[in-house]
Design an enzyme around this catalytic site. Structure first.
Site, PDB file in Angstrom:
ATOM      1  N   GLY A 228       0.678  -0.634   0.212  1.00  0.00           N
ATOM      2  CA  GLY A 228      -0.072  -0.218   0.139  1.00  0.00           C
ATOM      3  C   GLY A 228       0.829   1.308   0.198  1.00  0.00           C
ATOM      4  O   GLY A 228       0.639   2.416  -0.099  1.00  0.00           O
TER       5      GLY A 228
ATOM      6  N   ASP B 117       9.744   6.420   8.353  1.00  0.00           N
ATOM      7  CA  ASP B 117       9.696   6.511   9.476  1.00  0.00           C
ATOM      8  C   ASP B 117       8.465   8.011   9.688  1.00  0.00           C
ATOM      9  O   ASP B 117       8.615   8.728   9.001  1.00  0.00           O
ATOM     10  CB  ASP B 117      10.515   6.792  10.303  1.00  0.00           C
ATOM     11  CG  ASP B 117       9.952   5.931  11.844  1.00  0.00           C
ATOM     12  OD1 ASP B 117       9.085   4.990  12.064  1.00  0.00           O
ATOM     13  OD2 ASP B 117      10.343   6.540  12.994  1.00  0.00           O
TER      14      ASP B 117
ATOM     15  N   ARG C 101       2.579  12.317   4.085  1.00  0.00           N
ATOM     16  CA  ARG C 101       4.041  11.306   3.195  1.00  0.00           C
ATOM     17  C   ARG C 101       3.658  12.407   2.119  1.00  0.00           C
ATOM     18  O   ARG C 101       4.772  12.074   1.139  1.00  0.00           O
ATOM     19  CB  ARG C 101       2.687  10.346   2.940  1.00  0.00           C
ATOM     20  CG  ARG C 101       3.608   8.882   2.183  1.00  0.00           C
ATOM     21  CD  ARG C 101       3.049   7.539   3.035  1.00  0.00           C
ATOM     22  NE  ARG C 101       3.611   7.324   4.503  1.00  0.00           N
ATOM     23  CZ  ARG C 101       2.565   7.559   5.049  1.00  0.00           C
ATOM     24  NH1 ARG C 101       0.809   7.597   4.480  1.00  0.00           N
ATOM     25  NH2 ARG C 101       2.552   6.918   6.817  1.00  0.00           N
TER      26      ARG C 101
HETATM   27  P1  IMP Z   1       5.797   3.344  10.656  1.00  0.00           P
HETATM   28  O1  IMP Z   1       5.146   2.075   9.606  1.00  0.00           O
HETATM   29  O2  IMP Z   1       6.765   3.340  11.475  1.00  0.00           O
HETATM   30  O3  IMP Z   1       6.162   4.567   9.896  1.00  0.00           O
HETATM   31  O4  IMP Z   1       4.262   3.682  11.857  1.00  0.00           O
HETATM   32  C1  IMP Z   1       3.728   4.530  11.556  1.00  0.00           C
HETATM   33  C2  IMP Z   1       2.687   4.685  12.614  1.00  0.00           C
HETATM   34  O5  IMP Z   1       2.069   5.745  12.559  1.00  0.00           O
HETATM   35  C3  IMP Z   1       1.384   3.875  12.008  1.00  0.00           C
HETATM   36  O6  IMP Z   1       1.889   2.459  12.213  1.00  0.00           O
HETATM   37  C4  IMP Z   1       0.284   4.167  12.535  1.00  0.00           C
HETATM   38  O7  IMP Z   1       0.276   4.476  13.801  1.00  0.00           O
HETATM   39  C5  IMP Z   1       0.688   6.584  12.540  1.00  0.00           C
HETATM   40  N1  IMP Z   1       0.386   6.729  11.090  1.00  0.00           N
HETATM   41  C6  IMP Z   1       1.186   7.158  10.657  1.00  0.00           C
HETATM   42  N2  IMP Z   1       1.018   7.864   9.139  1.00  0.00           N
HETATM   43  C7  IMP Z   1      -0.413   7.648   9.994  1.00  0.00           C
HETATM   44  C8  IMP Z   1      -1.250   8.165   8.854  1.00  0.00           C
HETATM   45  O8  IMP Z   1      -1.754   8.649   7.482  1.00  0.00           O
HETATM   46  N3  IMP Z   1      -2.524   8.366   9.381  1.00  0.00           N
HETATM   47  C9  IMP Z   1      -2.371   7.450  10.723  1.00  0.00           C
HETATM   48  N4  IMP Z   1      -1.861   7.256  11.471  1.00  0.00           N
HETATM   49  C10 IMP Z   1      -0.366   7.506  10.280  1.00  0.00           C
END
Ligand code: IMP
Length: 198
Positions: free
Chosen positions: A12, A71, A183
């Protein structure tokens, strides 16, 4: 550069990158495209920049190809920046979106609307073997609501009201969210930087 690895196993996440980089003639592949067993990369950093760079550099070194690591997370002012880099595992080791957002709402009990400011942050690190890694930070400003609303998206979307919207991110259509997301902001900044190098 005609090919870049996105250091993720999440198909995704890759879709948006593939579209935007594709327009520049750059193919984006993910860790799902390799036959080798690639161990989970631990996010041991204390900043988004550190974690994104760890992912990008680990994979760039392993495959000797330019690599983007990412991240992201939610930064809430009234909680001193939490959940921050711990967003995915805020309520415990196991990743649980519902428990995570419930924990945030509980911690914000008694905090009034004007003090519920927050932002989603996405940092992209771009690592090229033998060169210095660069990072780009994207943000999406908003406020935290008082209860979850909406069913689209993931993570903290149901409690996040982007600035100038009366809806949570979970009430927006995927395209609407992508257009204003942290993002997308980070991708745009990285694309600008890559174009400047040519
Ligand atoms: P990553 O995959 O290590 O970057 O973890 C990002 C975490 O931040 C996710 O598991 C969500 O809890 C939160 N997060 C990051 N981007 C989003 C978004 O676009 N919507 C909602 N939560 C987000």
């Amino acid at each position: 550069m005609d090919k870049v690895i996105l250091a993720t196993k999440n198909a995704g996440k890759a879709k948006e990158f593939k579209e935007i980089f594709g327009k520049m003639g750059i193919e984006v592949v993910t860790l799902l495209d390799f036959d080798e067993e690639i161990p989970e990369i631990e996010e041991t950093g204390t900043t988004f920049e550190e974690n994104a760079a760890i992912k990008a550099e680990t994979i760039a070194n392993q495959f000797q190809l330019p690599t983007i690591g990412d991240d992201s997370g939610l930064v809430i002012d009234a909680l001193g920046g939490k959940p921050g880099v711990y967003s995915a595992r805020y309520a415990g080791l196991e990743k649980n979106d519902q428990k995570n957002l419930e924990k945030v709402l509980k911690e914000l009990q008694g905090v009034e609307e004007k003090d519920r400011t927050a932002r989603f942050v996405c940092v992209l690190a771009f690592a090229v073997p033998g060169e210095d890694t660069i990072t780009k930070r994207g943000t999406c400003e908003g406020t935290i609501g008082f209860e979850p609303v909406g069913t689209n998206g993931f993570g903290y979307d149901p409690i996040f009201y982007p600035s100038e919207y009366e809806k949570t991110l979970a009430q927006l259509q995927p395209d609407e969210k992508n257009n204003i997301s942290h993002r997308r902001d980070a991708i745009n900044k990285l694309v600008e930087w890559i174009k400047e190098q040519n």
